[in-house]
Design a protein around this motif. Structure first.
Motif, PDB file in Angstrom:
ATOM      1  N   GLU A 140      55.914  31.654  32.644  1.00  9.55           N
ATOM      2  CA  GLU A 140      54.720  32.122  31.927  1.00  9.55           C
ATOM      3  C   GLU A 140      54.433  31.230  30.720  1.00  9.55           C
ATOM      4  N   SER A 141      55.478  30.894  29.982  1.00  8.17           N
ATOM      5  CA  SER A 141      55.333  30.062  28.794  1.00  8.17           C
ATOM      6  C   SER A 141      54.836  28.657  29.144  1.00  8.17           C
ATOM      7  N   ALA A 153      51.185  28.868  30.160  1.00 13.45           N
ATOM      8  CA  ALA A 153      50.352  29.058  28.974  1.00 13.45           C
ATOM      9  C   ALA A 153      50.209  27.759  28.193  1.00 13.45           C
ATOM     10  N   ARG A 154      51.309  27.072  27.980  1.00 13.13           N
ATOM     11  CA  ARG A 154      51.322  25.863  27.157  1.00 13.13           C
ATOM     12  C   ARG A 154      50.593  24.698  27.818  1.00 13.13           C
ATOM     13  N   MET A 165      46.426  26.848  27.116  1.00 10.23           N
ATOM     14  CA  MET A 165      46.129  26.526  25.716  1.00 10.23           C
ATOM     15  C   MET A 165      45.160  25.359  25.540  1.00 10.23           C
ATOM     16  N   ARG A 169      41.863  25.905  23.289  1.00  8.10           N
ATOM     17  CA  ARG A 169      41.603  25.039  22.135  1.00  8.10           C
ATOM     18  C   ARG A 169      40.256  24.324  22.248  1.00  8.10           C
ATOM     19  N   CYS A 222      50.849  37.455  30.487  1.00 10.49           N
ATOM     20  CA  CYS A 222      51.665  36.638  29.573  1.00 10.49           C
ATOM     21  C   CYS A 222      51.250  35.175  29.548  1.00 10.49           C
ATOM     22  N   PRO A 242      48.197  34.265  25.233  1.00 12.95           N
ATOM     23  CA  PRO A 242      47.762  33.070  24.501  1.00 12.95           C
ATOM     24  C   PRO A 242      46.344  33.178  23.926  1.00 12.95           C
ATOM     25  N   THR A 291      46.679  35.385  20.897  1.00  8.57           N
ATOM     26  CA  THR A 291      47.413  34.636  19.872  1.00  8.57           C
ATOM     27  C   THR A 291      46.505  33.601  19.217  1.00  8.57           C
ATOM     28  N   ALA A 292      45.708  32.898  20.010  1.00 10.46           N
ATOM     29  CA  ALA A 292      44.794  31.888  19.468  1.00 10.46           C
ATOM     30  C   ALA A 292      43.725  32.532  18.583  1.00 10.46           C
TER      31      ALA A 292
END
Length: 142
Positions: A7-8, A11-12, A16, A20, A105, A110, A113-114
């Motif tokens: 998941e991380s 997301a990364r 993201m 962005r 997740c 994300p 969070t952003a």
């Protein structure tokens, strides 16, 4: 575990950069005055549509791929008559899959969070409102 790592990484690496590239105070205020967040719906809709077109199939497959899977489990009947249940020597069981939730997740955490990472955006979205608009609303109802 490995699910959280997947998941991380998703997301990364995948999510993201899109967030962005799309998230800005200008986009948030698009169609309204500064601080009204008139563009929030369209901003989130744009992000969701972009993610669906780029990664929708991956997310759909991952939902099914990591769901609990049915498996055969050998069962001892113990009645001494092996021929009686010739085709009934298995029962259904459930295997425990690796838990991966790319949608929650890997995408929405994300996004949230952003939105909360930038103090200006956070204040605009989560503030109780614009005082004169709130006062007018209360005055009209009263």
């Amino acid at each position: 575990g490995k699910g959280a790592d997947a998941e991380s990484a998703f997301a990364r690496v995948a999510i993201m950069p899109i967030i962005r590239s799309k998230l800005s105070m200008g986009k948030l205020d698009e169609g309204g005055s500064r601080g009204e967040c008139a563009g929030l719906f369209f901003l989130l809709d744009d992000i969701a549509n972009t993610l669906a077109s780029m990664y929708g199939s991956i997310m759909r497959v991952s939902e099914g791929m990591f769901a609990p899977a049915e498996r055969d489990v050998n069962v001892e009947h113990g009645n001494g008559n092996d021929n009686e249940h010739e085709n009934d020597n298995t029962a259904k069981g459930w295997s425990t899959p690796m838990e991966v939730d790319l949608v929650t997740c890997g995408v929405w955490v994300p996004v949230a969070t952003a939105l909360m990472a930038d103090p200006g955006i956070k204040m605009a979205i989560f503030s109780p409102g614009i005082a004169n608009v709130l006062q007018l609303s209360v005055a009209l109802r009263g």
